[in-house]
Design a protein around this motif. Structure first.
Motif, mmCIF file in Angstrom:
data_model
loop_
_atom_site.group_PDB
_atom_site.id
_atom_site.type_symbol
_atom_site.label_atom_id
_atom_site.label_comp_id
_atom_site.label_asym_id
_atom_site.label_seq_id
_atom_site.Cartn_x
_atom_site.Cartn_y
_atom_site.Cartn_z
ATOM 1 N N VAL A 120 -27.433 -3.716 -7.023
ATOM 2 C CA VAL A 120 -28.342 -4.845 -6.825
ATOM 3 C C VAL A 120 -28.134 -5.835 -7.965
ATOM 4 O O VAL A 120 -27.595 -5.497 -9.026
ATOM 5 C CB VAL A 120 -29.815 -4.394 -6.775
ATOM 6 N N GLY A 121 -28.578 -7.072 -7.752
ATOM 7 C CA GLY A 121 -28.431 -8.101 -8.770
ATOM 8 C C GLY A 121 -29.155 -7.714 -10.055
ATOM 9 O O GLY A 121 -30.222 -7.090 -10.025
ATOM 10 N N ALA A 122 -28.567 -8.082 -11.182
ATOM 11 C CA ALA A 122 -29.137 -7.715 -12.478
ATOM 12 C C ALA A 122 -30.233 -8.670 -12.927
ATOM 13 O O ALA A 122 -30.784 -8.504 -14.019
ATOM 14 C CB ALA A 122 -28.028 -7.679 -13.530
ATOM 15 N N GLU A 123 -30.577 -9.658 -12.102
ATOM 16 C CA GLU A 123 -31.586 -10.632 -12.500
ATOM 17 C C GLU A 123 -32.950 -9.961 -12.655
ATOM 18 O O GLU A 123 -33.236 -8.941 -12.036
ATOM 19 C CB GLU A 123 -31.681 -11.777 -11.479
ATOM 20 N N THR B 201 -26.244 -6.469 -3.736
ATOM 21 C CA THR B 201 -25.078 -7.318 -3.926
ATOM 22 C C THR B 201 -24.256 -7.394 -2.639
ATOM 23 O O THR B 201 -24.036 -6.379 -1.974
ATOM 24 C CB THR B 201 -24.208 -6.743 -5.056
ATOM 25 N N ALA B 202 -23.807 -8.585 -2.298
ATOM 26 C CA ALA B 202 -23.015 -8.761 -1.071
ATOM 27 C C ALA B 202 -21.530 -8.527 -1.311
ATOM 28 O O ALA B 202 -20.771 -8.266 -0.367
ATOM 29 C CB ALA B 202 -23.231 -10.167 -0.518
ATOM 30 N N ALA B 203 -21.097 -8.576 -2.560
ATOM 31 C CA ALA B 203 -19.674 -8.420 -2.871
ATOM 32 C C ALA B 203 -19.296 -6.950 -3.001
ATOM 33 O O ALA B 203 -20.143 -6.076 -3.208
ATOM 34 C CB ALA B 203 -19.349 -9.153 -4.180
ATOM 35 N N ASP B 204 -18.003 -6.670 -2.875
ATOM 36 C CA ASP B 204 -17.496 -5.322 -3.136
ATOM 37 C C ASP B 204 -17.482 -5.092 -4.646
ATOM 38 O O ASP B 204 -17.075 -5.953 -5.420
ATOM 39 C CB ASP B 204 -16.077 -5.163 -2.585
#
Length: 251
Positions: free
Chosen positions: A227-230, A238-241
């Motif tokens: 997941v995003g670190a924000e 996260t949508a990226a690999d």
């Protein structure tokens, strides 16, 4: 690379928490400021809280003895350095001896110090250790640096066998893991355990990846979700690999 460790039982979770607390206590004791020494003292109280939840000494002694027996079985192995093996055995035997020499409950000497316990009880109240609440503590924080460090070191020192024992156990546990290079497609990775057992998982991710792993595991399956670190309450997957490394650690 950033390493994320995920304990799979309460015993390893306790050891990891204590490792973190001992490291913080040592760091702040070696600092110069009165505020840093206050944090060191609060961390000492946290060590007492975590270490007092279970019979930690017995668990550590039993695990060290089990590792000693495993190492002894390598005595006749020509591929194992006799010098390295003897050194490891000596370290384990010394740590076990120091743990067995500890009398009473972990940190009992601190619990019997009325002055320290008064600080501990006030520290649980937001802003509870102001100078008008604890003038004697305010005075202590104005004592010379060397004096404060000497007393803090003295309060922490009797728990050194706990730190030595858990350091050995965690070092052996980490060394037991075999690293695999994997990819979380669109931030998600799943694996069936297939009878594989572990006491801790280690996930390593490149520093530049602005995602953190959320890990869940049981005896049937492992799930790693990035997941995003924000800093938000519910970060999105996260949508990226994401390329990462995974190690199953087991003693």
């Amino acid at each position: 690379m950033i390493t994320y460790e995920y304990p799979l039982n309460e015993r390893i979770r306790t050891l990891l928490r204590l490792e973190d607390l001992f490291g913080k206590a040592s760091h702040f004791i070696n600092a110069d400021g009165a505020y840093e020494h206050h944090v060191a003292l609060i961390t000492l109280f946290e060590i007492l809280e975590v270490a007092g939840r279970a019979d930690l000494k017995v668990d550590l002694v039993q695990e060290l003895e089990r590792q000693r027996q495993i190492l002894l079985s390598f005595r006749e192995n020509p591929d194992i350095s006799e010098e390295a093996l003897s050194g490891a055995l000596y370290e384990i035997e010394q740590a076990s001896s120091d743990l067995l020499a500890m009398a009473g409950k972990v940190g009992q000497y601190v619990r019997e110090n009325e002055w320290l316990m008064n600080i501990r009880s006030r520290a649980n109240i937001p802003g509870g250790v102001c100078e008008f609440d604890l003038p004697s503590y305010h005075y202590w924080r104005h004592r010379p640096l060397a004096e404060r460090q000497r007393e803090l070191t003295g309060w922490l020192a009797p728990m050194a066998p706990i730190r030595e024992g858990l350091t050995i156990v965690l070092r052996l546990l980490r060394a037991s893991g075999r690293t695999e290079s994997l990819t979380a497609l669109r931030g998600q990775y799943q694996m069936m355990m297939g009878g594989r057992s572990a006491q801790m998982l280690r996930v390593r991710v490149a520093d530049e990846v602005a995602s953190v792993p959320e890990i869940s595991a049981n005896k049937y399956a492992l799930n790693v979700r990035f997941v995003g670190a924000e800093s938000v309450a519910r970060p999105r997957q996260t949508a990226a690999d994401i390329a990462f490394e995974l190690a199953f650690c087991n003693l």
